[in-house]
Enzyme design. Structure first.
Site, PDB file in Angstrom:
ATOM      1  CG  HIS A 137      -4.751   5.810  20.722  1.00 56.40           C
ATOM      2  ND1 HIS A 137      -3.906   4.917  20.116  1.00 56.40           N
ATOM      3  CD2 HIS A 137      -5.340   6.500  19.715  1.00 56.40           C
ATOM      4  CE1 HIS A 137      -3.982   5.071  18.803  1.00 56.40           C
ATOM      5  NE2 HIS A 137      -4.842   6.025  18.527  1.00 56.40           N
TER       6      HIS A 137
ATOM      7  N   GLY B 296       0.858  -1.203   0.000  1.00 60.87           N
ATOM      8  CA  GLY B 296       0.000   0.000   0.000  1.00 60.87           C
ATOM      9  C   GLY B 296       0.882   1.238   0.000  1.00 60.87           C
TER      10      GLY B 296
HETATM   11  C1  BG6 Z   1      -5.659   8.075  15.591  1.00 62.16           C
HETATM   12  C2  BG6 Z   1      -7.119   8.307  15.377  1.00 62.16           C
HETATM   13  O1  BG6 Z   1      -5.435   6.751  16.005  1.00 62.16           O
HETATM   14  O2  BG6 Z   1      -5.191   8.966  16.576  1.00 62.16           O
HETATM   15  C3  BG6 Z   1      -7.381   9.749  15.002  1.00 62.16           C
HETATM   16  O3  BG6 Z   1      -7.591   7.444  14.347  1.00 62.16           O
HETATM   17  C4  BG6 Z   1      -6.790  10.674  16.019  1.00 62.16           C
HETATM   18  O4  BG6 Z   1      -8.761  10.012  14.862  1.00 62.16           O
HETATM   19  C5  BG6 Z   1      -5.343  10.325  16.245  1.00 62.16           C
HETATM   20  O5  BG6 Z   1      -6.893  11.995  15.530  1.00 62.16           O
HETATM   21  C6  BG6 Z   1      -4.768  11.139  17.367  1.00 62.16           C
HETATM   22  O6  BG6 Z   1      -3.386  10.937  17.370  1.00 62.16           O
HETATM   23  P1  BG6 Z   1      -2.420  12.056  17.937  1.00 62.16           P
HETATM   24  O7  BG6 Z   1      -1.071  11.425  17.902  1.00 62.16           O
HETATM   25  O8  BG6 Z   1      -2.566  13.243  17.030  1.00 62.16           O
HETATM   26  O9  BG6 Z   1      -2.913  12.355  19.300  1.00 62.16           O
END
Ligand code: BG6
Length: 441
Positions: free
Chosen positions: A215, A12
């Site tokens: 997360h 990809g």
């Molecule tokens: C991603 C999500 O995993 O994490 C996004 O799919 C989100 O929607 C992003 O914006 C946030 O990541 P970071 O590193 O910008 O906090």
């Protein structure tokens, strides 16, 4: 140890992830001397491209540029890789839609990629508990769990990695890290932007699937787990799993920002949440009875990922007779700036005994010079070296889904104006995060 004789194959490769994250991260690793000229970076995708056309997609110069080449499609990929060098290790990064992960693993296996092969995939790992189990079952049909690296890019954030150091390398925090001293943990994952051009994906997911299941659950594990026996991936996982097993969602409220349904890719009657807040409990000896509140949303008043620890109030005996002395708080700010602030009570100088709030701050930018490396650099390097500590296991992914199951797509959906924080449904003493954050402007 410099990584050598490895083929990094990006499936990809004509997509956005290769351009924005993967190739820049590999290029930085090359510049830092972490990977050398015996590495090949092979792009593969359905688009027909020559090597030169592929290289031109990235803004590259020097030796690293010559390490890149391109092969169209999956057919003949094995002989192509074999002709590119004698590699000891082949790492496949599946920069592909998650729904094709399992079929891609099957095709790789059929092409003869079996031993000395690593597969890297990124969330979402399934859509719910059942689909996550099914994905893992299929991946494990072709590859051993030790060959599968599931990325959660939050685990590679410098300030997230510092959580374990802060907890287990500072003796002052060790004795107070429990429900006897901490009244609540409050976690924010605020974004200012809306769904932008990711509407089609996001509308089928929502905030709980997109941020909380992965997360935020991972961060909760690092914040609350017992000390692992060692820093080996397996020992850390054992402790993370204990937290996940003991974790329960007690309440959950969902909301959507006004105007979301008019954005590209969003259903006009969408019931998808762009904001979620939850109360969770960890039913183990250390945390019994202590709530964890989390709020995660898009189109809010500011960007910021932060974790607040609210300590218990002191007895109303000395300075606190009228209840005016606030409890202590510690805030870890993960982003946009990295720092820690400890909020304390102090006497205002003078004859009268008056108390005010003051604080101690630690800012990464003041203490450490140089750029903080991008999360993908760390993750790719670890995957190349076979270090699994920062990756999510099949078990962790599945249990996190199981814990979210009872709240996914459930309950009433309220609306909030874009750019504003929804009014919380929890009538609690929130830490005043906006007073401290950004911790390090
Ligand atoms: C991603 C999500 O995993 O994490 C996004 O799919 C989100 O929607 C992003 O914006 C946030 O990541 P970071 O590193 O910008 O906090």
């Amino acid at each position: 140890m410099v990584v050598k004789n490895t083929a990094v194959v990006i499936l990809g490769a004509s997509g956005d992830l290769a351009q924005r994250k993967l190739i820049p991260a590999l290029s930085a690793l090359y510049d830092a001397g972490e990977i050398d000229d015996t590495i090949r970076i092979i792009g593969s995708g359905r688009t027909e491209l020559t090597d030169e056309e592929f290289r031109e997609k990235f803004n590259l110069t020097g030796g690293f540029r010559n390490l890149l080449s391109y092969h169209t499609g999956m057919e003949g990929l094995r002989s192509y890789i074999e002709s590119a060098g004698a590699f000891e290790h082949i790492v496949f990064f599946l920069a592909l839609p998650p729904k094709v992960y399992a079929d891609t693993a099957a095709s790789l296996y059929e092409e003869g990629f079996r031993k000395n092969v690593t597969l890297i995939i990124e969330k979402p790992f399934g859509y719910d508990y059942q689909s996550a189990q099914e994905l893992n079952r299929r991946l494990n049909e072709y590859f051993d769990e030790s060959q599968i690296f599931r990325i959660d890019h939050y685990l590679a954030k410098e300030a997230v990695q510092n959580i374990l150091v802060f907890r287990f390398a500072n003796s002052i925090f060790y004795p107070i890290w429990n429900a006897n001293y901490i009244e609540s943990i409050q976690i924010n994952a605020f974004e200012q932007i809306g769904v932008e051009d990711r509407g089609a994906y996001f509308d089928g997911a929502g905030m709980i699937r997109d941020m909380v299941q992965n997360h935020l659950m991972q961060m909760i594990c690092l914040l609350t787990m017992e000390a692992p026996v060692s820093l080996d991936a397996e020992d850390i996982r054992t402790q993370k799993m204990s937290v996940l097993k003991a974790l329960e969602v007690e309440e959950c409220y969902r909301a959507q920002y006004e105007g979301y349904r008019d954005e590209p890719g969003i259903a006009s009657d969408s019931q998808t949440e762009t904001y979620a807040e939850m109360k969770l409990k960890i039913n183990n000896f250390r945390w019994n009875g202590m709530p964890i509140y989390l709020r995660a949303g898009k189109a809010l008043h500011r960007k910021g990922t932060e974790i607040g620890f609210k300590f218990r109030r002191l007895p109303k005996l000395l300075f606190n007779r009228d209840g005016s002395v606030e409890p202590n708080t510690i805030i870890f700010q993960i982003q946009p700036s990295e720092g820690i602030v400890v909020d304390l009570s102090s006497k205002i100088p003078g004859n009268e005994s008056r108390i005010t709030r003051t604080n101690m701050k630690f800012c990464y930018s003041d203490s450490f010079s140089g750029e903080i490396p991008e999360a993908y650099q760390k993750l790719l390097l670890d995957a190349l070296k076979g270090n699994r500590t920062l990756f999510v296991s099949a078990e962790e992914a599945e249990i996190s889904w199981r814990k979210m199951e009872k709240v996914l797509d459930k309950g009433e959906l309220t609306m909030y104006p874009r750019g504003r924080m929804p009014v919380s449904r929890f009538q609690i003493d929130w830490i005043d995060f906006d007073r401290f954050c950004p911790v390090c402007p």
